[in-house]
Design a protein around this motif. Sequence first.
Motif: not given
Length: 140
Positions: A81-88, A124-129
């Motif tokens: 993501t462009e904004e902090h906190p940056k995450y996938y 776990m990744f599917r929960r945020f990406a």
Amino acid sequence: MTNHISTKWIGGMAFESNNPSGIDLKIDAGPEDGGEGKGYRPKALMLTSLAGCSGLDVVSLIEKMKLEVDRFHIEIFAELTEEHPKYYHKVHLEYHFYGKALDEKKLQRAVDLSIDKYCGVMEMFRRFAEVSAENIYHKG
């Protein structure tokens, strides 16, 4: 089941983290962030965990299905993501299979089982990406 690791600061921007297998892992920031770049970056380590988890599943299924695969590797492309906190927020996996007699249907089944049923890191990744995947076959 509870997992436990211990991570200690070893100076600068570097840390050393233990592992249940007894192998230590060094984590460090890149020079652009004040580190020396002599260890894994935390976000890259997440992608490594994803590839390792799914890769272990796929190799186990290749063996169980008695498939002929000469080589296999996983490439991951991930967008932050462009904004902090940056995450996938987008993650794409490419499963590369090499061999003369690749059974594409069964290999697809092995990958699907890893993605949909066995790989906890994938879940776990599917929960945020948004996660996508494709198989690439290299015959010959």
